[in-house]
Design a protein around this motif. Structure first.
Motif, PDB file in Angstrom:
ATOM      1  N   HIS A 109    -147.697  97.437  26.556  1.00  0.00           N
ATOM      2  CA  HIS A 109    -148.115  96.222  25.862  1.00  0.00           C
ATOM      3  C   HIS A 109    -148.987  96.594  24.656  1.00  0.00           C
ATOM      4  O   HIS A 109    -149.354  97.764  24.464  1.00  0.00           O
ATOM      5  CB  HIS A 109    -148.827  95.262  26.806  1.00  0.00           C
ATOM      6  CG  HIS A 109    -149.975  95.861  27.570  1.00  0.00           C
ATOM      7  ND1 HIS A 109    -151.068  96.438  26.966  1.00  0.00           N
ATOM      8  CD2 HIS A 109    -150.202  95.976  28.909  1.00  0.00           C
ATOM      9  CE1 HIS A 109    -151.929  96.866  27.867  1.00  0.00           C
ATOM     10  NE2 HIS A 109    -151.411  96.606  29.063  1.00  0.00           N
ATOM     11  N   THR A 110    -149.329  95.592  23.862  1.00  0.00           N
ATOM     12  CA  THR A 110    -150.010  95.840  22.585  1.00  0.00           C
ATOM     13  C   THR A 110    -151.355  96.549  22.731  1.00  0.00           C
ATOM     14  O   THR A 110    -151.614  97.512  21.988  1.00  0.00           O
ATOM     15  CB  THR A 110    -150.176  94.525  21.813  1.00  0.00           C
ATOM     16  OG1 THR A 110    -148.876  93.987  21.531  1.00  0.00           O
ATOM     17  CG2 THR A 110    -150.908  94.747  20.501  1.00  0.00           C
ATOM     18  N   ILE A 132    -143.178  89.776  30.148  1.00  0.00           N
ATOM     19  CA  ILE A 132    -144.564  89.909  30.600  1.00  0.00           C
ATOM     20  C   ILE A 132    -144.542  90.265  32.083  1.00  0.00           C
ATOM     21  O   ILE A 132    -143.776  89.696  32.861  1.00  0.00           O
ATOM     22  CB  ILE A 132    -145.340  88.594  30.397  1.00  0.00           C
ATOM     23  CG1 ILE A 132    -145.445  88.268  28.890  1.00  0.00           C
ATOM     24  CG2 ILE A 132    -146.727  88.668  31.022  1.00  0.00           C
ATOM     25  CD1 ILE A 132    -145.895  86.860  28.618  1.00  0.00           C
ATOM     26  N   ASP A 162    -156.245  98.504  30.038  1.00  0.00           N
ATOM     27  CA  ASP A 162    -156.004  97.489  31.063  1.00  0.00           C
ATOM     28  C   ASP A 162    -157.287  96.876  31.621  1.00  0.00           C
ATOM     29  O   ASP A 162    -157.232  95.885  32.349  1.00  0.00           O
ATOM     30  CB  ASP A 162    -155.204  98.080  32.227  1.00  0.00           C
ATOM     31  CG  ASP A 162    -153.706  98.048  31.968  1.00  0.00           C
ATOM     32  OD1 ASP A 162    -153.269  97.268  31.105  1.00  0.00           O
ATOM     33  OD2 ASP A 162    -152.971  98.811  32.626  1.00  0.00           O
ATOM     34  N   ARG A 165    -158.053  93.230  30.678  1.00  0.00           N
ATOM     35  CA  ARG A 165    -157.042  92.370  31.303  1.00  0.00           C
ATOM     36  C   ARG A 165    -157.392  92.108  32.766  1.00  0.00           C
ATOM     37  O   ARG A 165    -157.273  90.980  33.251  1.00  0.00           O
ATOM     38  CB  ARG A 165    -155.687  93.065  31.191  1.00  0.00           C
ATOM     39  CG  ARG A 165    -154.527  92.297  31.742  1.00  0.00           C
ATOM     40  CD  ARG A 165    -153.253  93.104  31.589  1.00  0.00           C
ATOM     41  NE  ARG A 165    -152.076  92.318  31.938  1.00  0.00           N
ATOM     42  CZ  ARG A 165    -150.836  92.799  31.946  1.00  0.00           C
ATOM     43  NH1 ARG A 165    -150.626  94.057  31.623  1.00  0.00           N
ATOM     44  NH2 ARG A 165    -149.819  92.013  32.259  1.00  0.00           N
ATOM     45  N   GLN A 185    -160.485  89.363  27.386  1.00  0.00           N
ATOM     46  CA  GLN A 185    -159.320  90.240  27.357  1.00  0.00           C
ATOM     47  C   GLN A 185    -159.648  91.634  26.823  1.00  0.00           C
ATOM     48  O   GLN A 185    -158.901  92.582  27.063  1.00  0.00           O
ATOM     49  CB  GLN A 185    -158.199  89.616  26.510  1.00  0.00           C
ATOM     50  CG  GLN A 185    -157.690  88.284  27.044  1.00  0.00           C
ATOM     51  CD  GLN A 185    -156.899  88.432  28.329  1.00  0.00           C
ATOM     52  OE1 GLN A 185    -156.525  89.533  28.712  1.00  0.00           O
ATOM     53  NE2 GLN A 185    -156.627  87.332  29.003  1.00  0.00           N
ATOM     54  N   ASN A 225    -150.489  97.217  38.382  1.00  0.00           N
ATOM     55  CA  ASN A 225    -149.511  96.775  37.383  1.00  0.00           C
ATOM     56  C   ASN A 225    -148.242  96.335  38.091  1.00  0.00           C
ATOM     57  O   ASN A 225    -147.809  96.956  39.064  1.00  0.00           O
ATOM     58  CB  ASN A 225    -149.194  97.911  36.407  1.00  0.00           C
ATOM     59  CG  ASN A 225    -150.426  98.410  35.689  1.00  0.00           C
ATOM     60  OD1 ASN A 225    -151.246  99.105  36.283  1.00  0.00           O
ATOM     61  ND2 ASN A 225    -150.564  98.061  34.438  1.00  0.00           N
ATOM     62  N   SER A 248    -150.088  85.042  29.725  1.00  0.00           N
ATOM     63  CA  SER A 248    -150.604  86.370  29.387  1.00  0.00           C
ATOM     64  C   SER A 248    -150.113  86.845  28.019  1.00  0.00           C
ATOM     65  O   SER A 248    -148.937  86.701  27.683  1.00  0.00           O
ATOM     66  CB  SER A 248    -150.157  87.382  30.448  1.00  0.00           C
ATOM     67  OG  SER A 248    -150.406  88.704  30.014  1.00  0.00           O
ATOM     68  N   TYR A 250    -149.905  89.909  27.236  1.00  0.00           N
ATOM     69  CA  TYR A 250    -149.550  91.320  27.403  1.00  0.00           C
ATOM     70  C   TYR A 250    -148.046  91.520  27.555  1.00  0.00           C
ATOM     71  O   TYR A 250    -147.570  92.040  28.573  1.00  0.00           O
ATOM     72  CB  TYR A 250    -150.294  91.905  28.599  1.00  0.00           C
ATOM     73  CG  TYR A 250    -151.791  91.998  28.387  1.00  0.00           C
ATOM     74  CD1 TYR A 250    -152.359  93.116  27.787  1.00  0.00           C
ATOM     75  CD2 TYR A 250    -152.628  90.956  28.770  1.00  0.00           C
ATOM     76  CE1 TYR A 250    -153.725  93.205  27.584  1.00  0.00           C
ATOM     77  CE2 TYR A 250    -154.005  91.032  28.569  1.00  0.00           C
ATOM     78  CZ  TYR A 250    -154.543  92.151  27.973  1.00  0.00           C
ATOM     79  OH  TYR A 250    -155.896  92.237  27.767  1.00  0.00           O
ATOM     80  N   ASN A 252    -144.526  93.276  27.257  1.00  0.00           N
ATOM     81  CA  ASN A 252    -144.036  94.646  27.168  1.00  0.00           C
ATOM     82  C   ASN A 252    -143.104  94.761  25.969  1.00  0.00           C
ATOM     83  O   ASN A 252    -142.191  93.948  25.803  1.00  0.00           O
ATOM     84  CB  ASN A 252    -143.306  95.038  28.445  1.00  0.00           C
ATOM     85  CG  ASN A 252    -144.263  95.368  29.580  1.00  0.00           C
ATOM     86  OD1 ASN A 252    -143.993  96.228  30.388  1.00  0.00           O
ATOM     87  ND2 ASN A 252    -145.388  94.664  29.654  1.00  0.00           N
TER      88      ASN A 252
END
Length: 295
Positions: A109-110, A132, A162, A165, A185, A225, A248, A250, A252
């Motif tokens: 993710h970013t 996601i 992470d 998150r 976040q 995860n 979310s 996040y 992928n």
């Protein structure tokens, strides 16, 4: 006698001319066939080169490699052969992309991408989000947020990308609070100002090993995860004590080198992964454990 000699000489001369003419004709025909064969071979080679567009994409096993496998026949219809390199951790796919062993990867993710770019000076570009994977917090013995005992250990990965998150999930449940002005976040463990249950955050574990601690340690909370949770036989929507929502940020991503961001084959890969066929596959295969992204 002279007439006989003359007749023989003329006959021999005519035979030699005929033989030379036949040889020239044969050579000309042969050259013509060679030229035609060479032309056909060149055309076939050019056609094969046009048809043989091959891309190699790195991905973690579940769900990313499975999604790519489902996309293979759709890509073949568009003249693209897909090779999949499967990884069981998060560092090598970016290293191999940087060193040219793969053309793109699909797993991160970013925030993780940005952290990797800063740490290793990677010149990467995102081609867009595909799905996601909601982050979940699991426990063997603790069945609800209200039942979390004081002093419980929270096991999370050593991936700093992470941490915000995961901590945002605990903040959402009222278990911790952050310093004023901190975006949940992007929060770190140092940003926690209130922790009424005195939770012990332990962040020294490789992400792939987290399901092992969930199985082995009964009185802890483990943030896992979703890809690793699925591999371990967990169903996030059913088994997670705390689960990230579909809102979310996040997603992928499909990531490649910046110099290849306009690759037609990679752009087609993203289009196929966002297609209705692949989105339906993700929804049906993973029962809501992953959420497709269409834009």
């Amino acid at each position: 006698m002279k007439k006989l000699f003359t007749l023989l000489f003329v006959s021999l001369f005519v035979f030699v001319l005929a033989a030379c003419g036949g040889q020239d004709s044969t050579q000309e025909d042969t050259n013509g066939d060679d030229s035609q064969t060479e032309g056909n071979t060149t055309e076939q080679a050019e056609e094969s080169e046009e048809e043989a567009t091959t891309i190699t994409v790195g991905a973690t096993a579940i769900p990313h490699s499975e999604v790519l496998e489902e996309a293979k026949p759709l890509l073949e219809e568009k003249g693209i052969n897909l090779n999949i390199e499967t990884y069981d951790e998060y560092i090598l796919p970016n290293r191999d992309l940087s060193e040219g062993r793969i053309d793109a990867n699909y797993y991160q993710h970013t925030p993780f991408l940005n952290q990797q770019k800063e740490e290793f000076d990677y010149d990467f570009a995102s081609l867009g989000g595909i799905h996601i994977e909601p982050m979940g917090v699991y426990s063997k013995n603790i069945n609800s947020v209200e039942e979390i005992p004081d002093g419980t250990t929270v096991i999370l990965s050593n991936s700093v990308a992470d941490h915000g998150r995961i901590l945002a999930l605990f903040e959402r449940e009222g278990l911790i609070s952050f310093k004023d002005g901190v975006d949940p976040q992007s929060a770190t463990l140092d940003d926690i100002t209130e922790n009424p249950k005195d939770l012990k955050f332990d962040a020294k574990y490789e992400a792939a090993t987290l399901p092992q601690y969930y199985e082995r340690e009964e009185d802890v909370l483990v943030a896992i995860n979703t890809n690793y949770a699925i591999e371990a036989g967990l169903q996030p929507s059913k088994d997670a004590l705390i689960l990230e929502g579909s809102e979310s940020p996040y997603a992928n991503l499909v990531v490649t080198k910046s110099e290849n961001k306009d690759s037609e084959a990679l752009q087609t890969l993203v289009e196929v992964l966002r297609s209705e066929e692949i989105q339906s596959f993700m929804e049906e295969k993973y029962n809501g454990a992953i959420v497709p992204v269409s834009e």
